[in-house]
Design a protein around this motif. Structure first.
Motif, mmCIF file in Angstrom:
data_model
loop_
_atom_site.group_PDB
_atom_site.id
_atom_site.type_symbol
_atom_site.label_atom_id
_atom_site.label_comp_id
_atom_site.label_asym_id
_atom_site.label_seq_id
_atom_site.Cartn_x
_atom_site.Cartn_y
_atom_site.Cartn_z
ATOM 1 N N ARG A 1 0.821 -1.217 0.000
ATOM 2 C CA ARG A 1 0.000 0.000 0.000
ATOM 3 C C ARG A 1 0.852 1.263 0.000
ATOM 4 N NH1 ARG A 1 -2.737 -2.951 -1.748
ATOM 5 N NH2 ARG A 1 -4.713 -3.851 -1.049
ATOM 6 N N HIS A 2 2.029 1.200 0.569
ATOM 7 C CA HIS A 2 2.868 2.396 0.684
ATOM 8 C C HIS A 2 4.224 2.228 -0.010
ATOM 9 C CE1 HIS A 2 -0.112 3.742 3.543
ATOM 10 N NE2 HIS A 2 0.080 2.640 4.262
ATOM 11 N N SER A 3 4.850 1.065 0.148
ATOM 12 C CA SER A 3 6.174 0.883 -0.434
ATOM 13 C C SER A 3 6.346 -0.557 -0.892
ATOM 14 C CB SER A 3 7.272 1.246 0.570
ATOM 15 O OG SER A 3 7.265 0.344 1.676
ATOM 16 N N LEU A 4 7.135 -0.717 -1.948
ATOM 17 C CA LEU A 4 7.495 -2.037 -2.450
ATOM 18 C C LEU A 4 8.947 -1.976 -2.904
ATOM 19 C CD1 LEU A 4 6.616 -4.952 -3.302
ATOM 20 C CD2 LEU A 4 6.176 -3.989 -5.581
ATOM 21 N N ASP A 5 9.799 -2.763 -2.256
ATOM 22 C CA ASP A 5 11.207 -2.837 -2.623
ATOM 23 C C ASP A 5 11.470 -4.191 -3.273
ATOM 24 O OD1 ASP A 5 11.760 -0.325 -1.567
ATOM 25 O OD2 ASP A 5 12.189 -1.130 0.420
ATOM 26 N N VAL A 6 12.144 -4.162 -4.413
ATOM 27 C CA VAL A 6 12.401 -5.368 -5.197
ATOM 28 C C VAL A 6 13.900 -5.456 -5.467
ATOM 29 C CG1 VAL A 6 11.891 -6.625 -7.324
ATOM 30 C CG2 VAL A 6 10.139 -5.122 -6.315
ATOM 31 N N GLN A 7 14.513 -6.555 -5.045
ATOM 32 C CA GLN A 7 15.930 -6.800 -5.314
ATOM 33 C C GLN A 7 16.023 -8.116 -6.072
ATOM 34 O OE1 GLN A 7 18.414 -7.119 -1.782
ATOM 35 N NE2 GLN A 7 20.142 -6.169 -2.832
ATOM 36 N N HIS A 8 16.068 -8.018 -7.394
ATOM 37 C CA HIS A 8 16.033 -9.177 -8.287
ATOM 38 C C HIS A 8 16.924 -8.903 -9.484
ATOM 39 C CE1 HIS A 8 12.932 -12.385 -7.477
ATOM 40 N NE2 HIS A 8 12.609 -11.536 -6.525
ATOM 41 N N PRO A 9 17.556 -9.950 -10.030
ATOM 42 C CA PRO A 9 18.430 -9.726 -11.181
ATOM 43 C C PRO A 9 17.734 -9.802 -12.525
ATOM 44 C CG PRO A 9 18.684 -11.964 -10.395
ATOM 45 C CD PRO A 9 17.710 -11.298 -9.466
ATOM 46 N N LYS A 10 16.561 -10.403 -12.588
ATOM 47 C CA LYS A 10 15.990 -10.813 -13.877
ATOM 48 C C LYS A 10 14.510 -10.470 -13.919
ATOM 49 C CE LYS A 10 16.275 -15.057 -16.668
ATOM 50 N NZ LYS A 10 16.634 -16.491 -16.611
ATOM 51 N N PHE A 11 14.036 -9.947 -15.054
ATOM 52 C CA PHE A 11 12.633 -9.553 -15.178
ATOM 53 C C PHE A 11 12.116 -10.057 -16.515
ATOM 54 C CE2 PHE A 11 14.654 -6.753 -12.205
ATOM 55 C CZ PHE A 11 13.732 -6.632 -11.172
ATOM 56 N N VAL A 12 11.604 -11.296 -16.483
ATOM 57 C CA VAL A 12 11.197 -11.961 -17.718
ATOM 58 C C VAL A 12 9.818 -12.597 -17.516
ATOM 59 C CG1 VAL A 12 11.943 -13.547 -19.554
ATOM 60 C CG2 VAL A 12 13.646 -12.440 -18.123
ATOM 61 N N ASP A 13 8.881 -11.844 -16.954
ATOM 62 C CA ASP A 13 7.527 -12.349 -16.783
ATOM 63 C C ASP A 13 6.558 -11.173 -16.807
ATOM 64 O OD1 ASP A 13 5.883 -14.899 -15.945
ATOM 65 O OD2 ASP A 13 5.121 -13.233 -14.725
ATOM 66 N N ALA A 14 5.695 -11.139 -17.816
ATOM 67 C CA ALA A 14 4.808 -9.999 -18.009
ATOM 68 C C ALA A 14 3.797 -9.859 -16.881
ATOM 69 C CB ALA A 14 4.096 -10.117 -19.358
ATOM 70 N N THR A 15 3.375 -10.972 -16.283
ATOM 71 C CA THR A 15 2.394 -10.899 -15.201
ATOM 72 C C THR A 15 2.966 -10.144 -14.000
ATOM 73 O OG1 THR A 15 1.377 -12.973 -15.906
ATOM 74 C CG2 THR A 15 0.959 -12.255 -13.635
ATOM 75 N N ILE A 16 4.188 -10.488 -13.594
ATOM 76 C CA ILE A 16 4.800 -9.799 -12.464
ATOM 77 C C ILE A 16 5.136 -8.358 -12.832
ATOM 78 C CG2 ILE A 16 6.731 -9.805 -10.843
ATOM 79 C CD1 ILE A 16 4.671 -12.058 -10.407
ATOM 80 N N LEU A 17 5.597 -8.119 -14.052
ATOM 81 C CA LEU A 17 5.853 -6.750 -14.506
ATOM 82 C C LEU A 17 4.594 -5.906 -14.371
ATOM 83 C CD1 LEU A 17 7.429 -4.501 -15.978
ATOM 84 C CD2 LEU A 17 6.744 -5.579 -18.140
#
Length: 340
Positions: free
Chosen positions: A189-205
């Motif tokens: 609701r206020h903040s989302l921190d993401v520490q990931h090396p790879k972004f290969v999924d449209a649903t999560i994007l």
């Protein structure tokens, strides 16, 4: 199946969950977990080559513990990293087996001690993941999660099907991980921190973009091109550029290579696991993650993210189609660091 069912009701791990931060903690805590086992040590690993941990496993076997090791046979590329370790353990009499052929890759990184304690990690049992990469592990003694990880281990060992329990803190691929990660992102609701090396999924994007669109302060700490295949760099760079267009703040980690898979929602809960944000990780591989809400655990994860964030710099991902701009010169090239 994952794409057709409602998200499982997850009950996060709470107080008492121990967090391992790599490379800060190093290999010793894992070595001690194995050395302190009184009855059994069961390990499932993508890559297992660390000499100290191999020695610890053999010592546990020689001390009469029930030791089982399940290792991934080969990378998606076909490269084999575990053959020497397999031969070493087998020669020592340890019960060792390749992971289930039901999955293209077993990328899960877990350990069970005495049927009372489980470790869920982002790091492999290989030296570089204790010295050169940002990684995390969760150690829990909560009985439902320990029993569920044991049940999956037995199913994969015996080449049987496995069905996750409802109401635990765990996410499993290829069963429920995409929808439960999506549901976790939706809680922010206020903040989302993401520490990931790879972004290969449209649903999560799309979930991350929608979080920013509804006013959540979203920060993404990525690793640039490091460890990303030429095939996957197209989607990763394009996803980072799309997130930037939605107002997501994107930085590239500078102090360490990113191998972690971490999401933190509102500073109150975190998701740690082996799965990259990747279609294959959700759909065809064995992966394991967990949600934790224990105050001390989340505080340590959040403070580590914060330190890494402040050490990093703003990152403008290159045009994915302009390969000559895909230059990485902040770390030496490591051909063995490939994000599955």
């Amino acid at each position: 199946m994952d794409r057709h069912s409602a998200p499982d009701p997850l009950h996060p791990l709470g107080d008492g969950t121990r967090v391992l931060v790599q490379p800060d903690d190093g290999v010793l805590p894992v070595q001690e977990l194995i050395g302190n086992a009184e009855r059994s040590v069961w390990i499932k690993q993508f890559t297992f080559t660390h000499p100290n941990l191999l020695d610890a496993v053999i010592a546990a076997h020689n001390a009469g513990r029930d030791v089982r090791v399940m290792m991934n046979a080969h990378r998606s590329s076909g490269d084999r990293a575990n053959d020497a370790s397999y031969a070493m353990l087998e020669a020592a009499g340890v019960r060792v087996q390749w992971s289930s052929p039901s999955f293209a890759v077993t990328h899960e990184k877990s350990m069970l001690i005495d049927d009372r304690l489980a470790m869920i990690a982002t790091f492999n049992f290989t030296e570089k993941y204790f010295t050169l990469t940002r990684d995390y592990g969760l150690v829990t003694e909560r009985p439902p999660e320990v029993a569920e990880i044991r049940a999956c281990f037995e199913a994969d060992w015996d080449r049987q099907s496995f069905h996750p329990a409802r109401g635990t803190a765990l996410l499993w691929s290829n069963l429920n991980s995409r929808r439960n990660m999506s549901a976790f992102i939706d809680t922010a609701r206020h903040s989302l921190d993401v520490q990931h090396p790879k972004f290969v999924d449209a649903t999560i994007l799309e979930r991350i973009a929608q979080a920013s669109r509804r006013g959540v302060n979203v920060r993404v700490l990525c690793g640039g091109k490091h460890g990303i295949s030429e095939w996957d760099v197209l989607d990763t760079f394009a996803s980072l550029r799309v997130m930037d267009q939605f107002g997501v703040k994107v930085r590239k980690q500078k102090n360490l290579r990113v191998h972690a898979k971490l999401l933190i929602a509102d500073g109150h809960s975190a998701l740690v696991g082996s799965m990259n944000i990747d279609r294959s990780a959700f759909d065809v591989r064995r992966e394991l993650g967990a949600v934790v809400a224990g105050r001390a655990a989340v505080h340590l994860l959040a403070s580590t993210f914060e330190a890494d964030w402040h050490a990093a710099h703003h990152y403008d991902a290159p045009d994915p189609l302009l390969s000559h701009t895909h230059v990485e010169d902040d770390f030496p090239h490591d051909p063995d660091l490939v994000h599955e």
